[in-house]
Scaffold this motif. Structure first.
Motif, PDB file in Angstrom:
ATOM      1  N   HIS A  78      -3.549 -65.005  41.496  1.00  0.00           N
ATOM      2  CA  HIS A  78      -2.762 -64.029  40.741  1.00  0.00           C
ATOM      3  C   HIS A  78      -2.240 -62.873  41.593  1.00  0.00           C
ATOM      4  CE1 HIS A  78      -4.167 -66.107  37.172  1.00  0.00           C
ATOM      5  NE2 HIS A  78      -3.381 -65.348  36.438  1.00  0.00           N
ATOM      6  N   HIS A  79      -2.878 -62.594  42.705  1.00  0.00           N
ATOM      7  CA  HIS A  79      -2.479 -61.437  43.502  1.00  0.00           C
ATOM      8  C   HIS A  79      -2.444 -61.809  44.982  1.00  0.00           C
ATOM      9  CE1 HIS A  79      -2.841 -58.588  40.149  1.00  0.00           C
ATOM     10  NE2 HIS A  79      -3.908 -59.271  39.800  1.00  0.00           N
ATOM     11  N   PRO A  80      -1.444 -61.318  45.694  1.00  0.00           N
ATOM     12  CA  PRO A  80      -1.420 -61.533  47.139  1.00  0.00           C
ATOM     13  C   PRO A  80      -2.386 -60.578  47.832  1.00  0.00           C
ATOM     14  CG  PRO A  80       0.446 -60.179  46.484  1.00  0.00           C
ATOM     15  CD  PRO A  80      -0.269 -60.571  45.215  1.00  0.00           C
ATOM     16  N   GLY A  81      -2.647 -60.820  49.068  1.00  0.00           N
ATOM     17  CA  GLY A  81      -3.496 -59.912  49.828  1.00  0.00           C
ATOM     18  C   GLY A  81      -4.965 -60.280  49.752  1.00  0.00           C
ATOM     19  N   LEU A  82      -5.751 -59.533  50.494  1.00  0.00           N
ATOM     20  CA  LEU A  82      -7.179 -59.802  50.602  1.00  0.00           C
ATOM     21  C   LEU A  82      -7.905 -59.450  49.307  1.00  0.00           C
ATOM     22  CD1 LEU A  82      -7.841 -58.356  54.180  1.00  0.00           C
ATOM     23  CD2 LEU A  82      -7.297 -60.712  53.534  1.00  0.00           C
ATOM     24  N   ILE A  83      -8.791 -60.326  48.897  1.00  0.00           N
ATOM     25  CA  ILE A  83      -9.557 -60.088  47.677  1.00  0.00           C
ATOM     26  C   ILE A  83     -10.534 -58.935  47.859  1.00  0.00           C
ATOM     27  CG2 ILE A  83     -11.502 -61.635  48.176  1.00  0.00           C
ATOM     28  CD1 ILE A  83     -11.315 -62.606  45.286  1.00  0.00           C
ATOM     29  N   THR A  84     -10.910 -58.687  49.098  1.00  0.00           N
ATOM     30  CA  THR A  84     -11.874 -57.619  49.388  1.00  0.00           C
ATOM     31  C   THR A  84     -11.247 -56.226  49.343  1.00  0.00           C
ATOM     32  OG1 THR A  84     -11.434 -57.966  51.741  1.00  0.00           O
ATOM     33  CG2 THR A  84     -13.354 -59.082  50.795  1.00  0.00           C
ATOM     34  N   LEU A  85      -9.922 -56.166  49.272  1.00  0.00           N
ATOM     35  CA  LEU A  85      -9.241 -54.868  49.266  1.00  0.00           C
ATOM     36  C   LEU A  85      -8.598 -54.548  47.920  1.00  0.00           C
ATOM     37  CD1 LEU A  85      -7.478 -54.959  52.768  1.00  0.00           C
ATOM     38  CD2 LEU A  85      -9.686 -53.962  52.158  1.00  0.00           C
ATOM     39  N   ARG A  86      -8.848 -55.366  46.930  1.00  0.00           N
ATOM     40  CA  ARG A  86      -8.203 -55.160  45.634  1.00  0.00           C
ATOM     41  C   ARG A  86      -8.975 -54.161  44.783  1.00  0.00           C
ATOM     42  NH1 ARG A  86      -7.099 -61.466  44.060  1.00  0.00           N
ATOM     43  NH2 ARG A  86      -6.022 -62.040  45.996  1.00  0.00           N
ATOM     44  N   SER A  87      -8.205 -53.352  44.086  1.00  0.00           N
ATOM     45  CA  SER A  87      -8.793 -52.381  43.162  1.00  0.00           C
ATOM     46  C   SER A  87      -7.720 -51.970  42.173  1.00  0.00           C
ATOM     47  CB  SER A  87      -9.326 -51.156  43.912  1.00  0.00           C
ATOM     48  OG  SER A  87      -8.263 -50.469  44.554  1.00  0.00           O
ATOM     49  N   SER A  88      -8.124 -51.278  41.150  1.00  0.00           N
ATOM     50  CA  SER A  88      -7.196 -50.748  40.157  1.00  0.00           C
ATOM     51  C   SER A  88      -7.727 -49.398  39.703  1.00  0.00           C
ATOM     52  CB  SER A  88      -7.076 -51.708  38.965  1.00  0.00           C
ATOM     53  OG  SER A  88      -8.272 -51.711  38.201  1.00  0.00           O
ATOM     54  N   PRO A  89      -6.892 -48.588  39.061  1.00  0.00           N
ATOM     55  CA  PRO A  89      -7.410 -47.308  38.552  1.00  0.00           C
ATOM     56  C   PRO A  89      -8.609 -47.483  37.628  1.00  0.00           C
ATOM     57  CG  PRO A  89      -5.013 -47.303  38.512  1.00  0.00           C
ATOM     58  CD  PRO A  89      -5.425 -48.693  38.892  1.00  0.00           C
ATOM     59  N   LEU A  90      -8.566 -48.514  36.785  1.00  0.00           N
ATOM     60  CA  LEU A  90      -9.673 -48.729  35.854  1.00  0.00           C
ATOM     61  C   LEU A  90     -10.942 -49.165  36.578  1.00  0.00           C
ATOM     62  CD1 LEU A  90     -10.770 -48.854  32.994  1.00  0.00           C
ATOM     63  CD2 LEU A  90      -9.891 -51.201  32.813  1.00  0.00           C
ATOM     64  N   SER A 104     -11.030 -60.582  34.026  1.00  0.00           N
ATOM     65  CA  SER A 104      -9.829 -59.944  34.555  1.00  0.00           C
ATOM     66  C   SER A 104      -9.206 -60.817  35.642  1.00  0.00           C
ATOM     67  CB  SER A 104     -10.177 -58.567  35.131  1.00  0.00           C
ATOM     68  OG  SER A 104      -9.068 -58.013  35.808  1.00  0.00           O
ATOM     69  N   ASP A 105      -7.888 -60.702  35.801  1.00  0.00           N
ATOM     70  CA  ASP A 105      -7.219 -61.464  36.860  1.00  0.00           C
ATOM     71  C   ASP A 105      -7.080 -60.655  38.150  1.00  0.00           C
ATOM     72  OD1 ASP A 105      -5.338 -59.597  36.176  1.00  0.00           O
ATOM     73  OD2 ASP A 105      -3.713 -61.016  35.802  1.00  0.00           O
ATOM     74  N   LEU A 106      -7.704 -59.480  38.191  1.00  0.00           N
ATOM     75  CA  LEU A 106      -7.578 -58.611  39.362  1.00  0.00           C
ATOM     76  C   LEU A 106      -8.075 -59.286  40.629  1.00  0.00           C
ATOM     77  CD1 LEU A 106      -6.950 -55.828  40.608  1.00  0.00           C
ATOM     78  CD2 LEU A 106      -9.263 -55.100  39.951  1.00  0.00           C
ATOM     79  N   PHE A 107      -9.164 -60.048  40.506  1.00  0.00           N
ATOM     80  CA  PHE A 107      -9.768 -60.649  41.693  1.00  0.00           C
ATOM     81  C   PHE A 107      -9.559 -62.158  41.771  1.00  0.00           C
ATOM     82  CE2 PHE A 107     -12.409 -56.860  40.701  1.00  0.00           C
ATOM     83  CZ  PHE A 107     -12.122 -56.128  41.842  1.00  0.00           C
ATOM     84  N   LEU A 108      -8.621 -62.677  40.986  1.00  0.00           N
ATOM     85  CA  LEU A 108      -8.314 -64.100  41.061  1.00  0.00           C
ATOM     86  C   LEU A 108      -7.384 -64.365  42.241  1.00  0.00           C
ATOM     87  CD1 LEU A 108      -7.766 -65.070  37.311  1.00  0.00           C
ATOM     88  CD2 LEU A 108      -9.790 -65.433  38.726  1.00  0.00           C
ATOM     89  N   ASP A 109      -7.704 -65.375  43.029  1.00  0.00           N
ATOM     90  CA  ASP A 109      -6.942 -65.661  44.246  1.00  0.00           C
ATOM     91  C   ASP A 109      -5.481 -65.964  43.962  1.00  0.00           C
ATOM     92  OD1 ASP A 109      -9.127 -65.329  45.921  1.00  0.00           O
ATOM     93  OD2 ASP A 109      -9.785 -67.399  45.661  1.00  0.00           O
TER      94      ASP A 109
END
Length: 267
Positions: free
Chosen positions: A96-108, A89-94
């Motif tokens: 692909h997403h702004p912001g802290l990696i430690t605060l990322r989440s998704s409904p799934l 998944s690209d959810l935790f790729l540096d």
């Protein structure tokens, strides 16, 4: 037309309530507990009709058989989902997403972890209720640490990446359960038992030793983000993996001794 309308209403119910952001943690945990019960009964039903050795077991052995069946199914589910979120998944790729990696989440991701919390709660309840038949103090410590850490990630959204990294270690659970099933079926001296032992050794080395090294390395690289977590999350990121690592190393030592002993007998 009526069937279609019921289907649409069901989809809206799931989307707007069960999988809405505020409700996901609670619905997923409850779903995990209910799934544990359903799967336990299903394993019991299937085993009664398709495994002749099952009916010859004692009551507590049948309970453990059913429990380990659910454990295996949960392990397959959570290890696959953890591998997906950590490596695919690209959810935790540096990048692909702004912001802290430690605060990322998704409904799934939250729902997946919530189901796992439900499993740990149900399994821990059985272990405590039937203590020490289903496991000793080390199982209670393991499930308690895992349950607290996963629950924190579910209800706060913090540290989900590291939670998934740790949960990849569940991929060794099916082999551990298979060893128990082979033993209880009188196949401890079989080639299948030896082959399973080899799989346990390499699986444990990869998923519970080297993977934890990778996780600590990842924490080190992203420490500037980890330190911005809430103090509880920061504490859990270090304490839980360290405690589990110590337990994994202790169990790994026993695995090595057992494997060496089996290989010596085969010579």
């Amino acid at each position: 037309m009526t069937l279609k309308s019921y289907q649409n209403e069901a989809e809206l119910l799931v989307k707007n309530y069960l999988l809405s952001d505020p409700v996901i943690p609670y619905s997923s945990v409850l779903g995990g507990i209910l799934a544990f019960k359903v799967l336990y009964d299903l394993v019991q039903l299937i085993s009664t009709f398709y495994f002749r050795s099952y009916n010859s077991l004692t009551k507590i052995q049948r309970i453990e058989w059913n429990n380990r069946g659910v454990s295996t199914l949960h392990a397959v589910f959570i290890s696959f989902m953890s591998l997906y979120f950590v490596f695919w998944s690209d959810l935790f790729l540096d990048e692909h997403h702004p912001g802290l990696i430690t605060l990322r989440s998704s409904p799934l991701s939250t729902f997946t972890l919530g189901v796992s919390v439900g499993y740990f709660l149900a399994d821990l309840g059985m272990i405590c209720w039937l203590y020490p038949s289903l496991g000793g103090l080390e199982y209670i410590v393991h499930h308690s640490l895992s349950g607290v850490a996963v629950a924190y990630s579910v209800f706060t959204g913090e540290g989900q990446l590291y939670t998934f990294m740790v949960l990849i270690s569940e991929m060794t659970t099916p082999e551990i359960n298979m060893r128990w099933h082979l033993d209880i079926s009188g196949l401890k001296r079989s080639n299948a038992y030896l082959i399973n032992g080899v799989f346990i050794f390499f699986g444990w080395l990869m998923a519970r030793i080297l993977l934890f090294v990778y996780m600590f390395h990842h924490v080190y690289i992203h420490y500037s983000q980890v330190i911005q977590m809430h103090s509880v999350g920061y504490f859990l990121v270090f304490v839980v993996p360290c405690a589990l690592s110590i337990m994994n190393l202790m169990w790994f030592g026993k695995i090595i001794k057992g494997l060496v002993k089996m290989l010596a007998k085969k010579q």
